[in-house]
Design an enzyme around this catalytic site. Structure first.
Site, PDB file in Angstrom:
ATOM      1  N   TYR A 147     -17.166  23.014   5.713  1.00 18.37           N
ATOM      2  CA  TYR A 147     -17.121  24.448   5.955  1.00 18.37           C
ATOM      3  C   TYR A 147     -15.792  24.954   6.511  1.00 18.37           C
ATOM      4  O   TYR A 147     -15.601  26.153   6.648  1.00 18.37           O
ATOM      5  CB  TYR A 147     -18.241  24.849   6.932  1.00 18.37           C
ATOM      6  CG  TYR A 147     -19.573  25.071   6.251  1.00 18.37           C
ATOM      7  CD1 TYR A 147     -20.292  24.006   5.712  1.00 18.37           C
ATOM      8  CD2 TYR A 147     -20.106  26.343   6.141  1.00 18.37           C
ATOM      9  CE1 TYR A 147     -21.505  24.201   5.081  1.00 18.37           C
ATOM     10  CE2 TYR A 147     -21.332  26.553   5.516  1.00 18.37           C
ATOM     11  CZ  TYR A 147     -22.018  25.475   4.991  1.00 18.37           C
ATOM     12  OH  TYR A 147     -23.228  25.686   4.368  1.00 18.37           O
ATOM     13  N   LYS A 198     -24.281  10.642   4.096  1.00 22.78           N
ATOM     14  CA  LYS A 198     -24.128  10.100   2.742  1.00 22.78           C
ATOM     15  C   LYS A 198     -23.001   9.079   2.785  1.00 22.78           C
ATOM     16  O   LYS A 198     -22.042   9.115   2.002  1.00 22.78           O
ATOM     17  CB  LYS A 198     -23.839  11.256   1.771  1.00 22.78           C
ATOM     18  CG  LYS A 198     -23.902  10.890   0.308  1.00 22.78           C
ATOM     19  CD  LYS A 198     -25.297  10.555  -0.210  1.00 22.78           C
ATOM     20  CE  LYS A 198     -25.215   9.962  -1.590  1.00 22.78           C
ATOM     21  NZ  LYS A 198     -26.501   9.413  -2.056  1.00 22.78           N
ATOM     22  N   ASP A 231     -30.249  12.069   0.600  1.00 24.21           N
ATOM     23  CA  ASP A 231     -31.157  12.206  -0.558  1.00 24.21           C
ATOM     24  C   ASP A 231     -32.537  11.665  -0.217  1.00 24.21           C
ATOM     25  O   ASP A 231     -33.571  12.271  -0.524  1.00 24.21           O
ATOM     26  CB  ASP A 231     -30.567  11.540  -1.821  1.00 24.21           C
ATOM     27  CG  ASP A 231     -29.960  10.172  -1.576  1.00 24.21           C
ATOM     28  OD1 ASP A 231     -29.885   9.727  -0.415  1.00 24.21           O
ATOM     29  OD2 ASP A 231     -29.552   9.517  -2.570  1.00 24.21           O
ATOM     30  N   ASP A 255     -27.475  22.666   6.353  1.00 23.89           N
ATOM     31  CA  ASP A 255     -27.765  23.933   5.678  1.00 23.89           C
ATOM     32  C   ASP A 255     -28.877  23.732   4.654  1.00 23.89           C
ATOM     33  O   ASP A 255     -29.865  24.474   4.616  1.00 23.89           O
ATOM     34  CB  ASP A 255     -26.495  24.444   4.992  1.00 23.89           C
ATOM     35  CG  ASP A 255     -26.726  25.728   4.226  1.00 23.89           C
ATOM     36  OD1 ASP A 255     -27.345  26.643   4.793  1.00 23.89           O
ATOM     37  OD2 ASP A 255     -26.297  25.816   3.059  1.00 23.89           O
ATOM     38  N   ASP A 259     -33.258  24.764   4.797  1.00 18.56           N
ATOM     39  CA  ASP A 259     -34.008  25.600   3.849  1.00 18.56           C
ATOM     40  C   ASP A 259     -35.222  24.842   3.321  1.00 18.56           C
ATOM     41  O   ASP A 259     -36.314  25.414   3.171  1.00 18.56           O
ATOM     42  CB  ASP A 259     -33.129  26.031   2.653  1.00 18.56           C
ATOM     43  CG  ASP A 259     -32.404  27.358   2.900  1.00 18.56           C
ATOM     44  OD1 ASP A 259     -32.079  27.643   4.070  1.00 18.56           O
ATOM     45  OD2 ASP A 259     -32.169  28.100   1.930  1.00 18.56           O
TER      46      ASP A 259
END
Ligand code: NAD
Ligand code: IPM
Ligand code: MN
Length: 367
Positions: A147, A198, A231, A255, A259
């Site tokens: 970001y 990751k 994942d 983020d 959601d």
């Protein structure tokens, strides 16, 4: 959420209100109304000052975050209640980058706390899951990662174009959010912390997360800690959310996973968040965006903003008032006094009025 460190704790607080764009400007006034309603019986003072930073202002005046705004918010306000930014007329999203990301970065709000809590069994899309199964906290690193806006384009708009976006991770930044997650778990008697990254593909950036996690977890032998690749975490959250109490992850993955978590608990219309630097002026916003697809129709769910306000009150040390807001939200869900996203037919303002009246009543009997 208990365990969020206090900013103020006193009988009066100053709140900067930034409603923003789209449904941000519809739900935020409902939350302010509810906050005012509980402050009266509690005999506490909340002062609200509204700022019109938005796509409209940007398009009109070319101004995003005005000069001196960060210092003013830092020095003159205890908290910021934020709606949402994003407007189809600003495809670059420049104003949101400057205002929202600008405040997260410049106020150094490194903890993005995004609780996932099922408040009524009927709201989860998962079969056979109930309220007790879905209750966890996502801590999203909020000042670094992909970001930060380091990168650029080379040979832009040609067939040979190259686009680079750097993933910036500092040892200090990674350590403080991981440590915060463990501290939060310990303070709240929560047994399990899951760090997600990751590192199998992003060996440099997330190799750092691995190394820091391994070092910090040694200090928290009383907490069960584990690691999942992002994942797998996404898959496990859907398969069995009971496994999780506290999740800590980087900015982008936080983020996305928040959601996903929001949907497990009834959708974006209900999901709250806090952008926090312990003890300093912090920013509270619903997880959702400006929802251009429903903006202007008066049907946006204001409960995410109300639950966000409850988080803000806890940060200010107003725990009884925060509880009043939560009890009122639960009551609205149980009585099905809700907007269309939750299967009801009430308008944004009707739900806001109902919650304000109910929360005031609860606050007056508990004070
Ligand atoms: P969104 O969260 O705005 O909407 C996603 C979906 O959820 C839409 O169908 C929307 O109608 C629904 N929804 C969201 N909030 C709701 C509510 N309170 N009540 C009922 N339904 C609700 O995400 P998006 O469509 O991807 O983004 C729209 C704009 O918002 C974009 O410009 C995006 O960048 C911005 N955005 C801003 C923030 C923020 O300011 N914090 C967060 C997310 C997205
Ligand atoms: C959020 C939003 C923002 C983010 C966007 C608007 C930049 O999606 O607060 O979740 O990605 O942080
Ligand atoms: Mn988001």
């Amino acid at each position: 959420m208990p365990g969020i460190p206090l900013r103020n704790g006193g009988p009066a607080a100053r709140i900067a209100v930034i409603p923003g764009d789209g449904i941000g400007a519809e739900v935020t006034p409902q939350a302010v109304k509810v906050l005012k309603a509980v402050a009266v019986p509690a005999k506490r003072a909340l002062e609200f000052v509204e700022f019109d930073w938005s796509a409209d202002k940007y398009l009109r005046e070319g101004v995003t975050l005005p000069a001196g705004a960060v210092e003013m918010l830092r020095d003159e306000f205890d908290a910021i209640l934020f709606g949402a930014l994003g407007d189809p007329r600003v495809p670059s999203n420049q104003h949101a980058a400057d205002i929202l990301l600008g405040l997260r970065f410049q106020l150094d709000l490194y903890v993005n706390a995004r609780p996932v809590e099922l408040l009524h069994d009927r709201l989860t899309p998962l079969r056979d899951r109930t309220e007790k199964d879905i209750r966890l906290m996502v801590f999203r690193e909020n000042t670094e990662g992909l970001y930060v806006g380091i990168g650029g384009n080379f040979k832009k708009d040609t067939p040979d174009e190259i686009a680079i976006q750097e993933d910036m991770n500092s040892r200090k930044g990674v350590e403080r959010i991981i440590r915060y997650a463990f501290e939060y778990a310990r303070k709240n008697g929560l047994k399990r912390v899951c760090m997600s990254d990751k590192s199998n593909a992003m060996t440099f950036a997330h190799g750092l997360w691995q190394r820091v996690f391994k070092a910090v977890r040694q200090e928290y032998a009383d907490v069960d800690s584990r690691h999942l690749y992002i994942d797998t975490l996404a898959m496990e959250l859907v398969r069995d959310p009971r496994q999780f109490d506290v999740i800590v992850t980087c900015n982008l993955f936080g983020d996305i996973i928040s959601d996903l978590g929001a949907q497990l608990a009834g959708g974006l219309g209900l999901a709250p968040s806090g952008n926090i630097h312990p003890g300093k002026t912090s920013l509270f916003e619903p997880v959702h965006g400006s929802a251009p697809n429903i903006a202007g129709k008066g049907i946006a769910n204001p409960l995410g903003s109300v639950l966000t306000s409850a988080m803000m009150l806890e940060f200010l040390g107003w725990t009884a008032e925060a509880a009043a807001l939560r009890v009122a939200v639960r009551a609205a869900l149980h009585e099905n006094y809700v907007t269309p996203d939750l299967g009801g037919e009430k308008k944004t303002t009707e739900v806001g009025d109902w919650i304000a009246a109910r929360a005031a009543k609860i606050a007056s009997t508990s004070s």
